[in-house]
Design a protein around this motif. Structure first.
Motif, mmCIF file in Angstrom:
data_model
loop_
_atom_site.group_PDB
_atom_site.id
_atom_site.type_symbol
_atom_site.label_atom_id
_atom_site.label_comp_id
_atom_site.label_asym_id
_atom_site.label_seq_id
_atom_site.Cartn_x
_atom_site.Cartn_y
_atom_site.Cartn_z
ATOM 1 N N ILE A 41 0.845 -1.202 0.000
ATOM 2 C CA ILE A 41 0.000 0.000 0.000
ATOM 3 C C ILE A 41 0.879 1.251 0.000
ATOM 4 O O ILE A 41 0.631 2.198 -0.750
ATOM 5 C CB ILE A 41 -0.963 -0.018 1.212
ATOM 6 C CG1 ILE A 41 -1.968 -1.138 1.053
ATOM 7 C CG2 ILE A 41 -1.655 1.330 1.355
ATOM 8 C CD1 ILE A 41 -2.873 -1.331 2.242
ATOM 9 N N VAL A 42 1.915 1.246 0.804
ATOM 10 C CA VAL A 42 2.823 2.391 0.876
ATOM 11 C C VAL A 42 3.490 2.605 -0.479
ATOM 12 O O VAL A 42 3.599 3.731 -0.967
ATOM 13 C CB VAL A 42 3.869 2.199 1.991
ATOM 14 C CG1 VAL A 42 4.952 3.260 1.902
ATOM 15 C CG2 VAL A 42 3.208 2.227 3.361
ATOM 16 N N LYS A 43 3.937 1.508 -1.099
ATOM 17 C CA LYS A 43 4.591 1.618 -2.407
ATOM 18 C C LYS A 43 3.612 2.171 -3.451
ATOM 19 O O LYS A 43 3.968 3.005 -4.276
ATOM 20 C CB LYS A 43 5.129 0.262 -2.865
ATOM 21 C CG LYS A 43 6.381 -0.163 -2.130
ATOM 22 C CD LYS A 43 6.855 -1.510 -2.645
ATOM 23 C CE LYS A 43 8.057 -1.983 -1.848
ATOM 24 N NZ LYS A 43 8.538 -3.283 -2.280
ATOM 25 N N GLU A 44 2.382 1.703 -3.403
ATOM 26 C CA GLU A 44 1.380 2.188 -4.353
ATOM 27 C C GLU A 44 1.089 3.675 -4.126
ATOM 28 O O GLU A 44 0.929 4.441 -5.082
ATOM 29 C CB GLU A 44 0.100 1.370 -4.244
ATOM 30 C CG GLU A 44 0.212 -0.014 -4.839
ATOM 31 C CD GLU A 44 -1.068 -0.819 -4.703
ATOM 32 O OE1 GLU A 44 -2.113 -0.235 -4.323
ATOM 33 O OE2 GLU A 44 -1.013 -2.010 -4.986
ATOM 34 N N VAL A 46 3.174 5.837 -2.815
ATOM 35 C CA VAL A 46 4.374 6.552 -3.252
ATOM 36 C C VAL A 46 4.374 6.683 -4.770
ATOM 37 O O VAL A 46 4.651 7.747 -5.322
ATOM 38 C CB VAL A 46 5.658 5.863 -2.744
ATOM 39 C CG1 VAL A 46 6.900 6.421 -3.423
ATOM 40 C CG2 VAL A 46 5.777 5.999 -1.239
ATOM 41 N N GLU A 47 4.044 5.603 -5.466
ATOM 42 C CA GLU A 47 3.996 5.632 -6.935
ATOM 43 C C GLU A 47 2.909 6.598 -7.418
ATOM 44 O O GLU A 47 3.115 7.339 -8.367
ATOM 45 C CB GLU A 47 3.756 4.230 -7.501
ATOM 46 C CG GLU A 47 4.954 3.311 -7.428
ATOM 47 C CD GLU A 47 6.167 3.870 -8.141
ATOM 48 O OE1 GLU A 47 6.023 4.396 -9.284
ATOM 49 O OE2 GLU A 47 7.263 3.813 -7.561
ATOM 50 N N ALA A 48 1.772 6.586 -6.730
ATOM 51 C CA ALA A 48 0.685 7.495 -7.103
ATOM 52 C C ALA A 48 1.119 8.947 -6.889
ATOM 53 O O ALA A 48 0.840 9.822 -7.722
ATOM 54 C CB ALA A 48 -0.574 7.185 -6.292
ATOM 55 N N LEU A 49 1.819 9.200 -5.785
ATOM 56 C CA LEU A 49 2.310 10.551 -5.513
ATOM 57 C C LEU A 49 3.352 10.981 -6.551
ATOM 58 O O LEU A 49 3.373 12.129 -6.993
ATOM 59 C CB LEU A 49 2.896 10.642 -4.109
ATOM 60 C CG LEU A 49 1.876 10.623 -2.962
ATOM 61 C CD1 LEU A 49 2.598 10.553 -1.614
ATOM 62 C CD2 LEU A 49 0.979 11.845 -3.024
ATOM 63 N N LYS A 50 4.220 10.082 -6.939
ATOM 64 C CA LYS A 50 5.223 10.395 -7.968
ATOM 65 C C LYS A 50 4.535 10.736 -9.289
ATOM 66 O O LYS A 50 4.909 11.697 -9.959
ATOM 67 C CB LYS A 50 6.175 9.216 -8.170
ATOM 68 C CG LYS A 50 7.202 9.051 -7.080
ATOM 69 C CD LYS A 50 8.116 7.864 -7.377
ATOM 70 C CE LYS A 50 9.116 7.627 -6.257
ATOM 71 N NZ LYS A 50 9.982 6.474 -6.517
ATOM 72 N N LEU A 51 3.535 9.933 -9.644
ATOM 73 C CA LEU A 51 2.790 10.174 -10.874
ATOM 74 C C LEU A 51 2.075 11.521 -10.811
ATOM 75 O O LEU A 51 2.139 12.318 -11.750
ATOM 76 C CB LEU A 51 1.784 9.043 -11.112
ATOM 77 C CG LEU A 51 0.915 9.168 -12.360
ATOM 78 C CD1 LEU A 51 1.778 9.154 -13.612
ATOM 79 C CD2 LEU A 51 -0.098 8.043 -12.401
ATOM 80 N N PHE A 52 1.436 11.783 -9.696
ATOM 81 C CA PHE A 52 0.730 13.048 -9.507
ATOM 82 C C PHE A 52 1.713 14.227 -9.552
ATOM 83 O O PHE A 52 1.452 15.260 -10.155
ATOM 84 C CB PHE A 52 -0.024 13.028 -8.168
ATOM 85 C CG PHE A 52 -0.817 14.264 -7.899
ATOM 86 C CD1 PHE A 52 -1.963 14.553 -8.636
ATOM 87 C CD2 PHE A 52 -0.421 15.152 -6.909
ATOM 88 C CE1 PHE A 52 -2.690 15.699 -8.384
ATOM 89 C CE2 PHE A 52 -1.153 16.299 -6.656
ATOM 90 C CZ PHE A 52 -2.296 16.571 -7.394
#
Length: 104
Positions: A6-9, A11-17
């Motif tokens: 969940i944390v990785k997802e 983090v990935e969502a935040l990077k994409l955003f």
């Protein structure tokens, strides 16, 4: 483990955003620079037109003043001529008056 996923997802969502936000900011910055450049170009063109108009008006004023200067010079010459002639006539009149008095 599920927590890590969940944390990785997230983090990935935040990077994409974050990338999307940066892209939007870059696009807005480019648009703003283009608008500023357009405005600067318009102002420059208007200033050139303004300068041309002001220069034209000053040229017309210079011509008018040159004409007035010529007229004033001619008027001064005429006044000096008339003043000299007036003095000559007054001297002749005084001389004639003196001759008349001396004949009596």
């Amino acid at each position: 483990m599920e927590h890590d996923t969940i944390v990785k997802e997230v983090v990935e969502a935040l990077k994409l955003f974050s990338r999307e936000i940066r892209t939007q900011i870059d696009e807005m910055g480019s648009q703003l620079r283009a608008e500023i450049q357009d405005t600067a170009n318009q102002l420059q063109a208007e200033m050139q037109q303004f300068r041309a108009e002001v220069n034209e008006r000053f040229d017309r004023l210079k011509q008018k003043f040159a004409g007035l200067r010529v007229e004033l010079t001619e008027t001064q010459e005429t006044v000096h001529f008339l003043a000299a002639k007036t003095i000559q006539h007054e001297q002749k009149l005084h001389h004639l008056a003196w001759q008349r008095e001396s004949l009596r």
